[in-house]
Write a protein that holds these residues in place. Structure first.
Motif, PDB file in Angstrom:
ATOM      1  N   SER A 145       0.776  -1.239   0.000  1.00 53.56           N
ATOM      2  CA  SER A 145       0.000   0.000   0.000  1.00 53.56           C
ATOM      3  C   SER A 145       0.811   1.295   0.000  1.00 53.56           C
ATOM      4  CB  SER A 145      -0.909  -0.021   1.226  1.00 53.56           C
ATOM      5  OG  SER A 145      -0.209  -0.617   2.314  1.00 53.56           O
ATOM      6  N   ASN A 146       2.001   1.310   0.600  1.00 51.43           N
ATOM      7  CA  ASN A 146       2.821   2.533   0.654  1.00 51.43           C
ATOM      8  C   ASN A 146       4.191   2.186   1.224  1.00 51.43           C
ATOM      9  OD1 ASN A 146       2.751   2.855   3.667  1.00 51.43           O
ATOM     10  ND2 ASN A 146       0.573   3.099   3.259  1.00 51.43           N
ATOM     11  N   GLY A 147       5.056   3.170   1.304  1.00 56.00           N
ATOM     12  CA  GLY A 147       6.430   2.922   1.745  1.00 56.00           C
ATOM     13  C   GLY A 147       6.538   2.601   3.223  1.00 56.00           C
ATOM     14  N   LEU A 148       5.771   3.313   4.048  1.00 54.08           N
ATOM     15  CA  LEU A 148       5.806   3.026   5.485  1.00 54.08           C
ATOM     16  C   LEU A 148       5.355   1.590   5.743  1.00 54.08           C
ATOM     17  CD1 LEU A 148       6.056   3.719   8.501  1.00 54.08           C
ATOM     18  CD2 LEU A 148       3.810   4.825   8.378  1.00 54.08           C
ATOM     19  N   ASP A 149       4.294   1.161   5.075  1.00 49.45           N
ATOM     20  CA  ASP A 149       3.831  -0.215   5.247  1.00 49.45           C
ATOM     21  C   ASP A 149       4.877  -1.210   4.746  1.00 49.45           C
ATOM     22  OD1 ASP A 149       1.492   0.560   6.440  1.00 49.45           O
ATOM     23  OD2 ASP A 149       0.250   0.353   4.650  1.00 49.45           O
ATOM     24  N   THR A 158      17.353  10.470   8.780  1.00 45.39           N
ATOM     25  CA  THR A 158      16.380   9.923   7.831  1.00 45.39           C
ATOM     26  C   THR A 158      15.023  10.599   7.980  1.00 45.39           C
ATOM     27  OG1 THR A 158      15.404   7.889   6.948  1.00 45.39           O
ATOM     28  CG2 THR A 158      15.541   8.066   9.352  1.00 45.39           C
ATOM     29  N   TYR A 159      14.151  10.316   7.029  1.00 42.68           N
ATOM     30  CA  TYR A 159      12.755  10.738   7.139  1.00 42.68           C
ATOM     31  C   TYR A 159      12.094   9.935   8.259  1.00 42.68           C
ATOM     32  CZ  TYR A 159       7.943  11.736   5.946  1.00 42.68           C
ATOM     33  OH  TYR A 159       6.642  12.123   6.006  1.00 42.68           O
ATOM     34  N   ILE A 160      11.157  10.553   8.955  1.00 43.52           N
ATOM     35  CA  ILE A 160      10.552   9.937  10.152  1.00 43.52           C
ATOM     36  C   ILE A 160       9.942   8.558   9.886  1.00 43.52           C
ATOM     37  CG2 ILE A 160       8.331  11.107   9.842  1.00 43.52           C
ATOM     38  CD1 ILE A 160       9.206  11.165  13.283  1.00 43.52           C
ATOM     39  N   ALA A 161       9.469   8.305   8.676  1.00 44.13           N
ATOM     40  CA  ALA A 161       8.785   7.035   8.389  1.00 44.13           C
ATOM     41  C   ALA A 161       9.681   5.833   8.709  1.00 44.13           C
ATOM     42  CB  ALA A 161       8.339   6.983   6.934  1.00 44.13           C
ATOM     43  N   THR A 162      10.991   5.971   8.466  1.00 44.05           N
ATOM     44  CA  THR A 162      11.903   4.850   8.740  1.00 44.05           C
ATOM     45  C   THR A 162      11.843   4.481  10.217  1.00 44.05           C
ATOM     46  OG1 THR A 162      13.369   6.068   7.232  1.00 44.05           O
ATOM     47  CG2 THR A 162      14.206   4.011   8.155  1.00 44.05           C
ATOM     48  N   VAL A 163      11.844   5.494  11.068  1.00 44.93           N
ATOM     49  CA  VAL A 163      11.874   5.270  12.517  1.00 44.93           C
ATOM     50  C   VAL A 163      10.494   4.802  13.002  1.00 44.93           C
ATOM     51  CG1 VAL A 163      12.439   6.313  14.744  1.00 44.93           C
ATOM     52  CG2 VAL A 163      13.681   7.025  12.689  1.00 44.93           C
ATOM     53  N   GLU A 208      16.825  -2.333   3.333  1.00 47.44           N
ATOM     54  CA  GLU A 208      17.015  -1.062   2.621  1.00 47.44           C
ATOM     55  C   GLU A 208      15.728  -0.239   2.690  1.00 47.44           C
ATOM     56  OE1 GLU A 208      18.727  -1.461  -1.492  1.00 47.44           O
ATOM     57  OE2 GLU A 208      18.498  -3.559  -0.959  1.00 47.44           O
ATOM     58  N   ASP A 209      15.847   1.034   3.023  1.00 49.15           N
ATOM     59  CA  ASP A 209      14.744   1.972   2.802  1.00 49.15           C
ATOM     60  C   ASP A 209      15.031   2.621   1.452  1.00 49.15           C
ATOM     61  OD1 ASP A 209      13.022   4.108   2.562  1.00 49.15           O
ATOM     62  OD2 ASP A 209      13.076   4.638   4.694  1.00 49.15           O
ATOM     63  N   ASN A 210      14.374   2.054   0.427  1.00 51.36           N
ATOM     64  CA  ASN A 210      14.654   2.498  -0.941  1.00 51.36           C
ATOM     65  C   ASN A 210      13.548   3.405  -1.484  1.00 51.36           C
ATOM     66  OD1 ASN A 210      16.278   2.674  -3.176  1.00 51.36           O
ATOM     67  ND2 ASN A 210      15.381   0.887  -4.181  1.00 51.36           N
ATOM     68  N   ALA A 211      12.962   4.200  -0.593  1.00 55.13           N
ATOM     69  CA  ALA A 211      11.903   5.117  -1.009  1.00 55.13           C
ATOM     70  C   ALA A 211      12.417   6.173  -1.985  1.00 55.13           C
ATOM     71  CB  ALA A 211      11.290   5.795   0.207  1.00 55.13           C
ATOM     72  N   GLN A 212      13.723   6.485  -1.907  1.00 54.50           N
ATOM     73  CA  GLN A 212      14.241   7.626  -2.666  1.00 54.50           C
ATOM     74  C   GLN A 212      15.243   7.256  -3.752  1.00 54.50           C
ATOM     75  OE1 GLN A 212      15.552  10.784  -0.044  1.00 54.50           O
ATOM     76  NE2 GLN A 212      13.630  10.796   1.104  1.00 54.50           N
ATOM     77  N   ALA A 213      15.507   5.972  -3.957  1.00 59.50           N
ATOM     78  CA  ALA A 213      16.668   5.651  -4.806  1.00 59.50           C
ATOM     79  C   ALA A 213      16.437   4.505  -5.780  1.00 59.50           C
ATOM     80  CB  ALA A 213      17.878   5.360  -3.920  1.00 59.50           C
ATOM     81  N   PHE A 252      10.128  -0.007  -0.848  1.00 55.78           N
ATOM     82  CA  PHE A 252       9.993   1.074  -1.823  1.00 55.78           C
ATOM     83  C   PHE A 252       8.744   1.895  -1.507  1.00 55.78           C
ATOM     84  CE2 PHE A 252      12.759  -0.263  -5.452  1.00 55.78           C
ATOM     85  CZ  PHE A 252      13.172  -1.491  -4.955  1.00 55.78           C
ATOM     86  N   SER A 253       8.797   3.171  -1.800  1.00 50.70           N
ATOM     87  CA  SER A 253       7.609   4.027  -1.785  1.00 50.70           C
ATOM     88  C   SER A 253       7.369   4.557  -3.187  1.00 50.70           C
ATOM     89  CB  SER A 253       7.813   5.218  -0.847  1.00 50.70           C
ATOM     90  OG  SER A 253       6.799   6.189  -1.085  1.00 50.70           O
ATOM     91  N   PHE A 254       6.093   4.558  -3.588  1.00 51.21           N
ATOM     92  CA  PHE A 254       5.724   5.181  -4.861  1.00 51.21           C
ATOM     93  C   PHE A 254       4.766   6.338  -4.628  1.00 51.21           C
ATOM     94  CE2 PHE A 254       6.568   0.620  -5.691  1.00 51.21           C
ATOM     95  CZ  PHE A 254       7.795   0.786  -6.332  1.00 51.21           C
ATOM     96  N   TYR A 255       4.966   7.012  -3.498  1.00 48.69           N
ATOM     97  CA  TYR A 255       4.280   8.286  -3.232  1.00 48.69           C
ATOM     98  C   TYR A 255       4.447   9.154  -4.487  1.00 48.69           C
ATOM     99  CZ  TYR A 255       3.190  12.525  -0.514  1.00 48.69           C
ATOM    100  OH  TYR A 255       2.635  13.683  -0.040  1.00 48.69           O
ATOM    101  N   PRO A 256       3.431   9.959  -4.838  1.00 45.23           N
ATOM    102  CA  PRO A 256       3.483  10.651  -6.135  1.00 45.23           C
ATOM    103  C   PRO A 256       4.755  11.452  -6.424  1.00 45.23           C
ATOM    104  CG  PRO A 256       1.307  10.858  -5.169  1.00 45.23           C
ATOM    105  CD  PRO A 256       2.150  10.165  -4.145  1.00 45.23           C
ATOM    106  N   THR A 257       5.417  11.980  -5.391  1.00 42.20           N
ATOM    107  CA  THR A 257       6.601  12.810  -5.669  1.00 42.20           C
ATOM    108  C   THR A 257       7.909  12.013  -5.680  1.00 42.20           C
ATOM    109  OG1 THR A 257       6.940  13.298  -3.338  1.00 42.20           O
ATOM    110  CG2 THR A 257       5.510  14.800  -4.560  1.00 42.20           C
ATOM    111  N   LYS A 258       7.855  10.715  -5.484  1.00 41.49           N
ATOM    112  CA  LYS A 258       9.095   9.911  -5.515  1.00 41.49           C
ATOM    113  C   LYS A 258       9.552   9.726  -6.965  1.00 41.49           C
ATOM    114  CE  LYS A 258       9.074   9.740  -1.152  1.00 41.49           C
ATOM    115  NZ  LYS A 258       8.951   8.868   0.002  1.00 41.49           N
ATOM    116  N   ASN A 259      10.719   9.108  -7.169  1.00 44.76           N
ATOM    117  CA  ASN A 259      11.258   9.043  -8.538  1.00 44.76           C
ATOM    118  C   ASN A 259      10.328   8.322  -9.509  1.00 44.76           C
ATOM    119  OD1 ASN A 259      13.386  10.270  -7.218  1.00 44.76           O
ATOM    120  ND2 ASN A 259      14.912   9.337  -8.560  1.00 44.76           N
TER     121      ASN A 259
END
Ligand SMILES: *Cc1c(COP(=O)(O)O)cnc(C)c1O
Length: 366
Positions: free
Chosen positions: A59-63, A90-95, A161-166, A185-192
């Motif tokens: 469903s999302n990167g945090l999940d 890091t971004y708070i979601a990792t923690v 790996e937190d690969n939300a950004q890479a 991985f996160s595919f939030y609309p603003t990610k790569n």
């Protein structure tokens, strides 16, 4: 005066509109909106892109992060209260994912060059009870995985790996997503690559971990109406999978565009008070953000705003200084706190090369 928007989502989406409309129509016509062929195909395509055996669309990167950690707990590879090393910037979601899985974040300073966790921090596991580490590839720069892996193996640590950004980044040809024991991985609309809403994924070479994550994301059931775990509902929709299949076909072009802008900035920004991000030998960076540093951040941002250049800050407040983590134990984190005061993100994702040249000129006049 010309305006340089930080991120123009229309500009980013327009080149793919026809393909997205067609993919949307296909899902609507199929009448299948969950658990369908789009999701399965996307999982195979993402696994193949990263070079892993398995992928679970979620469903999302945090999940994606918390399902993987929770799966390791369910499988007995981690125990409640075990320490998890993570870079404090890091971004708070990792923690959030670490604490949500009943584990204990151990915040460490990043390396100054990569802004990511370094192999040196991992030696501390011998004394602080760390059993895993989260390797965040912040801003699109991979962590130094070959060194980290060596150190982690010596200490018996799992790597997430937190690969939300890479997505698409690599070190010596090995892509992010295939570096750790699992990757989120996160595919939030603003990610790569962005969905048209929320979406995420887990990649791994471990078939049992993939099965457990898949079960946890579907009420904890391995077959219909048979619940092995106290799970969640963290599935990816067919429509998002279809959108992401379109985006994944173009991810290398997107990375190349970002890299062109980053190289222009790196070549043209010449200002004694501004530190530019490192371009690192042996790594392919995908430039989720282009982050400069200056002790005069507020002045620079105001100056740029007056000249029409929007900027952003990733991130103003590190997780250990957030109200939700008041009282959290951690050692001194002077570099993390300095970075939080100094970093500025310049527009990159939807910029043209000419605009990058113009912005560099404006910055040099600061
Ligand atoms: C965006 C992001 C996340 C969270 O992803 P969501 O899809 O927004 O839940 C986690 N970690 C990092 C580093 C991120 O940038």
């Amino acid at each position: 005066m010309k305006e340089y928007t930080f991120l123009d989502m229309q500009r980013l989406t327009t080149p793919y509109k026809d393909e997205l409309y067609a993919a949307c129509r296909e899902v609507i016509d199929s009448g299948r909106f969950l658990h369908g062929t789009q999701t399965t195909a996307f999982e195979q395509e993402l696994a193949s892109y990263c070079g892993t055996k398995h992928c679970v669309a979620v469903s999302n990167g945090l999940d994606a992060l918390r399902l993987t950690l929770r799966a390791w707990v369910e499988r007995g590879q981690l125990q409640a209260g075990d320490g998890v090393l993570v870079a404090a910037n890091t971004y708070i979601a990792t923690v959030l994912a670490i604490t949500d899985a009943g584990l204990r974040p151990i915040l460490v300073e990043p390396e100054e060059e990569t802004m990511n966790i370094g192999a040196d921090s991992i030696a501390s596991a011998a004394t602080n009870g760390a059993k895993a580490l989260v390797e965040v590839h912040l801003y699109g720069t991979p962590a130094r995985n070959s060194l980290i892996r060596q150190a982690a193996e010596a200490q018996g640590l799992l790597i997430l790996e937190d690969n939300a950004q890479a997505i698409g980044a690599s070190e010596n040809g090995l892509r992010t997503g295939a570096m750790g024991d699992a990757a989120a991985f996160s595919f939030y609309p603003t990610k790569n690559i962005g969905a048209l809403g929320d979406a995420g994924a887990v990649t791994t070479n471990d078939p049992e971990l993939a099965d457990t994550v898949r079960a946890l994301a579907n009420y904890g059931s391995v077959k219909r109406y048979h619940n092995v775990y106290r799970g969640y509902n963290c599935r990816m929709d067919e429509i998002q999978a279809a959108m992401l299949r379109v985006k994944l076909r173009h991810v290398n072009e997107e990375s190349a565009r970002r890299k062109e802008i980053a190289l222009i900035y790196n070549e043209r920004i010449l200002h004694p008070d501004i530190m530019k991000p490192a371009i690192i030998d042996g790594m392919e960076q995908v430039w989720h953000q282009y982050v400069i540093r200056t002790p005069q951040r507020q002045l620079l941002r105001e100056y740029l705003r007056r000249h029409g250049v929007q900027t952003d800050v990733h991130y103003e407040t590190p997780p250990h200084m957030q109200p939700c983590y008041e009282g959290m134990e951690h050692g001194p984190l002077p570099l993390t706190e300095r970075l939080a005061h100094e970093v500025v993100s310049l527009p990159i994702a939807s910029l043209t090369p000419d605009e990058a040249k113009e912005i560099s000129e404006i910055i040099n006049q600061f």
